[in-house]
Design a protein around this motif. Structure first.
Motif, PDB file in Angstrom:
ATOM      1  N   VAL A 123      92.891  -6.932 -28.863  1.00 38.21           N
ATOM      2  CA  VAL A 123      93.217  -6.274 -30.401  1.00 38.21           C
ATOM      3  C   VAL A 123      92.604  -4.667 -29.884  1.00 38.21           C
ATOM      4  N   ASN A 124      92.944  -4.196 -30.228  1.00 35.01           N
ATOM      5  CA  ASN A 124      92.870  -2.124 -30.005  1.00 35.01           C
ATOM      6  C   ASN A 124      93.153  -1.817 -31.373  1.00 35.01           C
ATOM      7  N   ALA A 125      92.190  -0.908 -32.107  1.00 37.48           N
ATOM      8  CA  ALA A 125      92.552   0.102 -33.525  1.00 37.48           C
ATOM      9  C   ALA A 125      92.214   1.248 -32.598  1.00 37.48           C
ATOM     10  N   SER A 126      92.028   1.648 -31.541  1.00 31.87           N
ATOM     11  CA  SER A 126      91.754   3.185 -31.302  1.00 31.87           C
ATOM     12  C   SER A 126      92.589   3.526 -30.489  1.00 31.87           C
ATOM     13  N   ALA A 127      92.824   4.029 -29.366  1.00 27.99           N
ATOM     14  CA  ALA A 127      94.246   4.911 -29.297  1.00 27.99           C
ATOM     15  C   ALA A 127      94.926   4.311 -28.072  1.00 27.99           C
ATOM     16  N   PRO A 128      96.268   4.288 -27.912  1.00 30.95           N
ATOM     17  CA  PRO A 128      96.839   3.272 -26.649  1.00 30.95           C
ATOM     18  C   PRO A 128      96.117   2.669 -25.511  1.00 30.95           C
ATOM     19  N   LEU A 129      96.474   1.846 -25.314  1.00 30.13           N
ATOM     20  CA  LEU A 129      95.072   1.479 -23.697  1.00 30.13           C
ATOM     21  C   LEU A 129      96.452   1.719 -22.671  1.00 30.13           C
ATOM     22  N   ASP A 130      96.985   2.567 -21.836  1.00 28.79           N
ATOM     23  CA  ASP A 130      98.172   2.371 -20.814  1.00 28.79           C
ATOM     24  C   ASP A 130      98.059   0.569 -20.009  1.00 28.79           C
ATOM     25  N   LEU A 131      96.844  -0.133 -20.195  1.00 29.02           N
ATOM     26  CA  LEU A 131      97.768  -1.302 -19.802  1.00 29.02           C
ATOM     27  C   LEU A 131      98.494  -1.786 -20.842  1.00 29.02           C
ATOM     28  N   GLU A 132      98.207  -1.827 -22.356  1.00 34.68           N
ATOM     29  CA  GLU A 132      99.155  -2.173 -23.247  1.00 34.68           C
ATOM     30  C   GLU A 132     100.040  -2.576 -22.259  1.00 34.68           C
ATOM     31  N   ASP A 133     100.911  -1.485 -22.004  1.00 32.64           N
ATOM     32  CA  ASP A 133     102.706  -2.148 -21.584  1.00 32.64           C
ATOM     33  C   ASP A 133     102.920  -2.377 -20.596  1.00 32.64           C
ATOM     34  N   SER A 134     101.530  -2.295 -19.082  1.00 32.10           N
ATOM     35  CA  SER A 134     102.264  -3.618 -18.193  1.00 32.10           C
ATOM     36  C   SER A 134     101.566  -3.997 -17.699  1.00 32.10           C
ATOM     37  N   SER A 135     100.636  -4.978 -18.553  1.00 35.01           N
ATOM     38  CA  SER A 135      99.132  -5.446 -18.078  1.00 35.01           C
ATOM     39  C   SER A 135      99.542  -7.239 -18.130  1.00 35.01           C
ATOM     40  N   HIS A 149      89.015  -3.911 -29.132  1.00 35.62           N
ATOM     41  CA  HIS A 149      88.782  -2.878 -28.675  1.00 35.62           C
ATOM     42  C   HIS A 149      89.259  -1.623 -30.131  1.00 35.62           C
ATOM     43  N   PHE A 150      88.101  -0.682 -30.653  1.00 30.91           N
ATOM     44  CA  PHE A 150      88.114   0.100 -31.598  1.00 30.91           C
ATOM     45  C   PHE A 150      86.820   1.259 -30.733  1.00 30.91           C
ATOM     46  N   HIS A 151      86.981   2.316 -31.357  1.00 30.79           N
ATOM     47  CA  HIS A 151      86.080   3.497 -31.119  1.00 30.79           C
ATOM     48  C   HIS A 151      84.825   3.444 -32.326  1.00 30.79           C
ATOM     49  N   ARG A 204      83.948  -1.009 -37.166  1.00 29.44           N
ATOM     50  CA  ARG A 204      85.107  -2.314 -37.465  1.00 29.44           C
ATOM     51  C   ARG A 204      85.498  -3.217 -36.023  1.00 29.44           C
ATOM     52  N   GLY A 205      84.748  -3.037 -35.070  1.00 34.84           N
ATOM     53  CA  GLY A 205      85.142  -4.273 -33.897  1.00 34.84           C
ATOM     54  C   GLY A 205      83.842  -5.040 -34.091  1.00 34.84           C
ATOM     55  N   ALA A 206      82.913  -5.069 -34.715  1.00 32.83           N
ATOM     56  CA  ALA A 206      82.556  -5.740 -35.261  1.00 32.83           C
ATOM     57  C   ALA A 206      82.125  -7.098 -36.320  1.00 32.83           C
ATOM     58  N   SER A 207      83.492  -6.116 -36.956  1.00 33.43           N
ATOM     59  CA  SER A 207      83.653  -6.633 -38.226  1.00 33.43           C
ATOM     60  C   SER A 207      84.432  -7.366 -38.058  1.00 33.43           C
ATOM     61  N   PHE A 208      85.613  -7.632 -36.827  1.00 31.83           N
ATOM     62  CA  PHE A 208      86.429  -8.209 -36.565  1.00 31.83           C
ATOM     63  C   PHE A 208      86.352  -9.309 -35.815  1.00 31.83           C
ATOM     64  N   ASP A 223      76.991  -3.259 -35.215  1.00 35.25           N
ATOM     65  CA  ASP A 223      76.359  -1.879 -35.865  1.00 35.25           C
ATOM     66  C   ASP A 223      77.350  -1.834 -36.955  1.00 35.25           C
ATOM     67  N   PRO A 224      77.959  -3.066 -37.063  1.00 31.53           N
ATOM     68  CA  PRO A 224      78.980  -3.373 -38.772  1.00 31.53           C
ATOM     69  C   PRO A 224      78.619  -2.366 -40.048  1.00 31.53           C
ATOM     70  N   LEU A 225      79.532  -1.669 -40.381  1.00 35.16           N
ATOM     71  CA  LEU A 225      78.779  -0.868 -42.124  1.00 35.16           C
ATOM     72  C   LEU A 225      78.631  -1.656 -42.993  1.00 35.16           C
ATOM     73  N   LEU A 226      77.668  -1.772 -43.730  1.00 30.23           N
ATOM     74  CA  LEU A 226      77.245  -2.578 -45.417  1.00 30.23           C
ATOM     75  C   LEU A 226      78.666  -2.740 -45.599  1.00 30.23           C
ATOM     76  N   MET A 227      79.231  -2.096 -45.754  1.00 25.06           N
ATOM     77  CA  MET A 227      80.893  -1.804 -46.875  1.00 25.06           C
ATOM     78  C   MET A 227      81.610  -3.572 -45.909  1.00 25.06           C
ATOM     79  N   TYR A 228      82.164  -3.223 -44.478  1.00 20.48           N
ATOM     80  CA  TYR A 228      82.594  -4.628 -44.218  1.00 20.48           C
ATOM     81  C   TYR A 228      82.110  -5.677 -44.806  1.00 20.48           C
ATOM     82  N   LEU A 229      80.475  -5.893 -43.977  1.00 25.24           N
ATOM     83  CA  LEU A 229      79.585  -6.812 -44.294  1.00 25.24           C
ATOM     84  C   LEU A 229      80.150  -7.582 -45.684  1.00 25.24           C
TER      85      LEU A 229
END
Length: 109
Positions: free
Chosen positions: A3-15, A59-61, A65-69, A98-104
């Motif tokens: 689950v990715n919300a960062s820049a596309p990862l190279d392995l997303e297409d070929s793995s 995977h999030f930058h 956000r990653g913690a909330s997911f 370290d999720p943001l309080l608003m996500y919690l």
């Protein structure tokens, strides 16, 4: 699976891994609701695990956000309430959660 919300990862297409790309904004704006993304991500993770991909990289930058997911997944898959899901995830991650309080707040609603 990924689950990715960062820049596309190279392995997303070929793995051969199942991949879900989420365009979730990295924002501290109170109007930024992650709930619209949690359901799709949880359903994707459940499908990936059912298809034999036992491990899922969320995977999030950054950490918020990653913690909330991860907490949303614990609530969804293990049927835990918010507090128990947060404790469950905190006990299993190797980095500072370290999720943001608003996500919690959104998760607890």
């Amino acid at each position: 699976a990924i689950v990715n919300a960062s820049a596309p990862l190279d392995l997303e297409d070929s793995s051969g891994l199942l991949c879900l790309r989420i365009d979730a904004p990295d924002s501290e704006d109170e109007k930024s609701h992650m709930a619209q993304y949690w359901t799709a991500a949880c359903q994707f993770i459940a499908t990936a695990r059912a298809s034999g991909q036992a491990r899922v990289l969320i995977h999030f930058h950054g950490r918020s956000r990653g913690a909330s997911f991860a907490v949303a997944w614990a609530m969804y898959s293990l049927r835990l309430d918010f507090s128990a899901a947060l404790a469950y995830v905190r006990g299993r991650v190797f980095y500072r959660l370290d999720p943001l309080l608003m996500y919690l707040k959104q998760l607890s609603e």
